[in-house]
Design a protein around this motif. Structure first.
Motif, mmCIF file in Angstrom:
data_model
loop_
_atom_site.group_PDB
_atom_site.id
_atom_site.type_symbol
_atom_site.label_atom_id
_atom_site.label_comp_id
_atom_site.label_asym_id
_atom_site.label_seq_id
_atom_site.Cartn_x
_atom_site.Cartn_y
_atom_site.Cartn_z
ATOM 1 N N PHE A 1 -9.449 -7.709 11.927
ATOM 2 C CA PHE A 1 -9.389 -8.909 11.447
ATOM 3 C C PHE A 1 -10.137 -9.192 9.856
ATOM 4 C CE2 PHE A 1 -13.466 -8.329 13.405
ATOM 5 C CZ PHE A 1 -14.394 -8.903 12.451
ATOM 6 N N ARG A 2 -10.605 -8.018 9.209
ATOM 7 C CA ARG A 2 -11.036 -8.240 7.969
ATOM 8 C C ARG A 2 -10.086 -7.944 6.679
ATOM 9 N NH1 ARG A 2 -16.528 -8.699 8.462
ATOM 10 N NH2 ARG A 2 -17.593 -8.302 10.539
ATOM 11 N N THR A 3 -9.926 -8.908 6.410
ATOM 12 C CA THR A 3 -9.034 -9.164 5.097
ATOM 13 C C THR A 3 -9.733 -10.230 4.389
ATOM 14 O OG1 THR A 3 -7.364 -10.616 5.864
ATOM 15 C CG2 THR A 3 -6.995 -8.485 6.012
ATOM 16 N N PRO A 4 -9.669 -10.392 3.008
ATOM 17 C CA PRO A 4 -10.250 -11.531 2.287
ATOM 18 C C PRO A 4 -9.416 -12.570 2.650
ATOM 19 C CG PRO A 4 -9.702 -9.717 0.764
ATOM 20 C CD PRO A 4 -9.268 -9.371 2.132
ATOM 21 N N GLU A 5 -8.240 -12.678 3.075
ATOM 22 C CA GLU A 5 -7.506 -14.158 3.481
ATOM 23 C C GLU A 5 -8.184 -14.595 4.645
ATOM 24 O OE1 GLU A 5 -4.608 -11.570 0.845
ATOM 25 O OE2 GLU A 5 -6.159 -11.308 2.665
#
Length: 304
Positions: A280-284
């Motif tokens: 789940f780790r994206t900037p968005e």
């Protein structure tokens, strides 16, 4: 009304601070992401709201958090870190955040599927060790992807997989429809799928869902992808199936024990691709996540 974000890493802390608006409830950010559960009562200091990213909140610790009424958990998997029913008995409501990272998690599931099919991580390791490893991969175009559970993440996985020429089938506990996806029985999914990807929420009904018997019922040479929760799979049975080749390869982002110990059996198997619970780790996704956390805090403050 006061709140404390007790375990903010640097990027989440910065986003949380930036999204703060005039008139928002006072929420203090603790920028030490490596706290222990026993530190939470002192960190809260009587605050009514706690925002939790990844720290356990045992019921006996919550009982010592004077004034605590609300837990805003950053995600959907709160049961891996606390017991919502027991907290409810203490008058503490647990608020979850859904949908914030559907695309991010789906893209990770797809990446693990492709990496597993082509053995990319193993070739990378071997080449760094000076070995020119070449072996046949699995071509996924035309193969069947089986999705166990069909919420927002699975819908995104289906969209991407259908676009790559895969057949997509799914099983869900309640009836669903999605263009291009055939919904089948669980037995049919296990028997037909070249790739099985888990997309269930963890609860008492899904803990151990992929049991030894269900693993045995999967198509020989299957690829298993898990970006949901480690506790949904009988780990010992999965490891045995990986060793025997019944499971060709597993792409895993989640584990029973996190962080995964360096000497864990999964780290010794060549046909496993591991990622550190980071789907789940994206900037968005982080922007969406923190926006939803603030919305919970604002709503709670208005209702107080």
């Amino acid at each position: 009304m006061r709140g404390v974000f007790v375990d903010a890493n640097g990027s989440l802390a910065d986003i949380f601070d930036r999204q703060n608006k005039a008139g928002d409830p006072a929420v203090r950010i603790n920028r030490d992401a490596d706290i222990k559960a026993e530190q939470i009562p002192a960190l809260l200091d009587g605050a009514e709201i706690v925002i939790v990213d990844h720290t356990a909140l045992p019921t006996d610790v919550a009982r010592r958090c004077n004034g605590l009424k609300h837990v805003v958990f950053l995600g959907t998997g709160a049961r891996s870190y606390m017991n919502p029913e027991q907290l409810g008995e203490l008058g503490i409501e647990v608020h979850l955040i859904k949908g914030y990272g559907d695309t991010a998690v789906a893209e990770c599931a797809i990446a693990l599927m492709w990496a597993s099919a082509r053995g990319i991580a193993r070739m990378d390791r071997e080449m760094r060790a000076g070995n020119w490893l070449r072996e046949d991969g699995m071509q996924l175009t035309g193969k069947t992807l089986g999705l166990i559970g069909f919420g927002g993440i699975a819908a995104e996985v289906a969209r991407i997989a259908l676009g790559s020429g895969m057949r997509v089938i799914a099983w869900n506990r309640t009836p669903k429809q999605f263009a291009g996806v055939d919904f089948v029985s669980l037995d049919a999914l296990l028997a037909q799928s070249h790739v099985v990807s888990l997309h269930l929420l963890l609860n008492d009904d899904t803990r151990g869902f992929l049991s030894r018997e269900r693993i045995a019922a999967m198509k020989p040479g299957v690829i298993l992808v898990n970006t949901a929760r480690g506790a949904m799979v009988d780990e010992a049975a999965m490891i045995e199936a990986l060793k025997s080749g019944h499971i060709r390869h597993a792409g895993l982002d989640v584990f029973n024990t996190e962080p995964l110990p360096a000497d864990h059996p999964l780290t010794k198997l060549p046909n496993v691709t591991l990622s550190a619970h980071s789907a789940f780790r994206t900037p968005e996704a982080s922007e969406n996540l923190i926006h939803a956390a603030w919305e919970h805090c604002r709503r709670i403050a208005k209702q107080a």
